[in-house]
Design an enzyme around this catalytic site. Sequence first.
Site, PDB file in Angstrom:
ATOM      1  NE  ARG A  41      -0.092  -5.287  11.109  1.00  0.00           N
ATOM      2  CZ  ARG A  41      -0.292  -4.749   9.916  1.00  0.00           C
ATOM      3  NH1 ARG A  41       0.560  -3.866   9.451  1.00  0.00           N
ATOM      4  NH2 ARG A  41      -1.316  -5.103   9.163  1.00  0.00           N
TER       5      ARG A  41
ATOM      6  CD  GLN B 113      -4.604  -3.413   7.673  1.00  0.00           C
ATOM      7  OE1 GLN B 113      -3.694  -2.976   8.365  1.00  0.00           O
ATOM      8  NE2 GLN B 113      -4.454  -3.664   6.384  1.00  0.00           N
TER       9      GLN B 113
ATOM     10  CG  ASP C  67      -1.662   5.793   4.206  1.00  0.00           C
ATOM     11  OD1 ASP C  67      -2.168   4.753   3.754  1.00  0.00           O
ATOM     12  OD2 ASP C  67      -0.626   5.810   4.902  1.00  0.00           O
ATOM     13  CD  GLU C  68      -3.460   3.162   7.595  1.00  0.00           C
ATOM     14  OE1 GLU C  68      -4.422   2.361   7.430  1.00  0.00           O
ATOM     15  OE2 GLU C  68      -2.355   2.790   8.029  1.00  0.00           O
TER      16      GLU C  68
ATOM     17  CE  LYS D 138      -1.501   0.808   4.078  1.00  0.00           C
ATOM     18  NZ  LYS D 138      -1.508   2.018   4.887  1.00  0.00           N
ATOM     19  CB  THR D 139       3.656   2.340   2.167  1.00  0.00           C
ATOM     20  OG1 THR D 139       2.905   1.956   3.309  1.00  0.00           O
ATOM     21  CG2 THR D 139       4.350   3.651   2.436  1.00  0.00           C
TER      22      THR D 139
END
Length: 746
Positions: free
Chosen positions: A605, A250, A219-220, A32-33
């Site tokens: 994670r 998330q 983002d997010e 994603k980043t």
Amino acid sequence: MDILENLNPQQYQAVTVGSGAVLVLAGPGSGKTRVLTRRIAYLINALGVPPYRILAVTFTNKAARQMQERVTAMISEPLRSLEGIWLGTFHAMCARLLRREHERLPYRSNFVILDEGEQESVIKRALKELNLNDKLYRPSSVLAAISNAKNALLLPADYPRQNYRDEVVARVYERYSQILLNSNALDFDDLLLWAVKLLRENPDVQEKYARRFLHVLVDEFQDTNQAQYELLKLLSAAHGNLFVVGDEDQSIYRWRGADYRNVLRFEQDFPHAQKILLEQNYRSTQTVLDAARAVIDRNAHRTPKFLFSDRGRGERIVFYEAVDDYGEAAYVVDTIQQWLVSGRARGSDFAVMYRTNAQSRLLEEAFLRARLPYRLVGAQRFYGRREVKDVLAYLRLAQNPLDEVSLLRVINVPPRGIGDKTLVNLQLVAQHNGVSPGQVLLDLGRKGEESPYWEAFKGRSVLTLADFGALIAGWQELVAAGAPLPVLFDRILADVGYQRYVDDQSEEGLDRWENVQELRRLAYENQERTLAEFLEGIALVSDQDTLNESTDAPTLLTLHAAKGLEFSQVFITGLDEGLLPHSRSRDDPEAMAEERRLFYVGLTRAKDRLYLVRAAQRSSFGAPEYTEASRFLDDIPDELLKREGVRLGRAMPGTGLRGVWASALRWESAPQKSSPAVVPVTTFRPTQRVRHPTYGEGIVLESRIEDGEELVDVHFESVGFKRLVASMARLERVERQGNGMSGGAG
DNA sequence: GCGTTACATATTTTT
DNA sequence: TATGTAACGC
């Protein structure tokens, strides 16, 4: 580096997608980043979009900083700089917007930003002024209600009043807003709320920014609340290029107003939006992903995703049930230590996660005992320390004497003879004259007896007030004259005699003074900045931002703080009913679904190894209690798990010793074969009966070596649980046949 | 007005 | 546990 290198087809599509609204649904570890940063670089390099026409919003400063660094590295000549780009958190962006456009608002540009503690103290004050019972109307719950209203863009007048309580909350909200306005202060929610108001009510301003930002990236996105989403729409209105990245699974900030249904709204609001799914996971083993999927699939109302990895199955997930929370911490630290000793892993490979900050304490203690360094995200934050807040309040007062919150905090710190009576008087005088208490003080300080307010006070109280006012006036002059931060800082401390006040030569006093020094160091490092910038920077730092990446040590952090991070080996501790899922979510299906997502975030994670840990007995505070295994554990298929430690049935509440007995029976405790580390030799073993000269007979629950000492946990029939040092306590083994099940209290 | 003490009281996550 | 506040005595 080539921006379009090493992208899978979906990532490539996302990076290069044309104009319009774009929704990227990105599973954990799906890059994603990478997509976001490459997209920005692509816009600049390939499409020639000037950086100042880009707005990129994140939730944490850390994410913003990271993005900034990565994009900068990719920008090609001749630009090589992101000069002019708006890249930051929602809150920082709004603060910037509001300061720029403050003439359109009832605030001055030097407004201060209140943290949660300060918000609560304003609420308490409002409750008092309105003669309301703060037991009946808990400040925290009233504040939560107000915060929710603000997130939903509701002003006091719009607050829905369905019952008497709503009526009360509305009145507090009203008063609260007044106090903030008079103090030239904004809370976190205000930053968003006023930004939306500003753009909505001033079409020219809205147009100015909407025209400027050719591309808006977020983002997010699943963590946005209503105000944030509205803001995004307003800012991207002119060109319609709104590129959002998120993952419903998330979404873990519902309690803060975040609404993952914004993802659905997005699809409704932009029916022609392109939707791109990123499902290939580059982070975890298939075992980790399978477990995560088994957990999250039980949530309804989500876009089904099929995460896959080409990293192979990997290791099974270790499930360890410890006897109690000490054993839990010991297991975590022991395991990490064995890895470190073996040389097959390094400190920074590990993360230890938990639901609540309070859980970090036992873990920290265990790390300290083992002399293993660790890094802690958040918790008793530096900025939360009393002395730090005091000094910051002084600084804020210097910058904005209207700030009543800060004034009330420090007006009598250190004690300078301004008690309740005088304070009430001061506030009365201020109210009568339609000014703020700070202004009264300043006037008294500057003009002394000439001040029109002087006569309003009787006795010597006016002297102390005038003295303090003179101090503030002096600081203000320094600020106006542009004195460097450290100069102002030292002047304030000297003026109020702060060192003498905090440092009483005790260990704690020394510690406090250290913290003040630390803050001064910070001021020194930031001396190029203005006081306003310095204070804003501090107001908007988050716990996540405090993570020091350069240390090679295991990281202790909450599950919330873990979002966006990855580690080779992850421990998720406290997998007990009531903790994860948290008891406060028990009766609310939506909250329960969020607990599940939180667990999902933790699971995903892990890159290589995952340890799920729980304790059969745990003391939240005071008395230890038996716990039940988390319901989420049931959802992970058995074949993915490898059990270690003691084995317990589910739920044995109120069965007294049975729980302890059961938990003392080792079910499988072979040390990890993969680890060549030394298994310490102990004299005592679990289930063994022992006798102590004072406590009488008991049973060994656990025994381990720490710092060369054998520590034995014993449950005594007389006094219950005790931890003893074997070499000190005169413990004897009791050889006895039969089961020792009789006797003892629960 | 200040400082001490006892007592209660509540504990999720944080920009 | 640890933090805050109410009450008391100086």
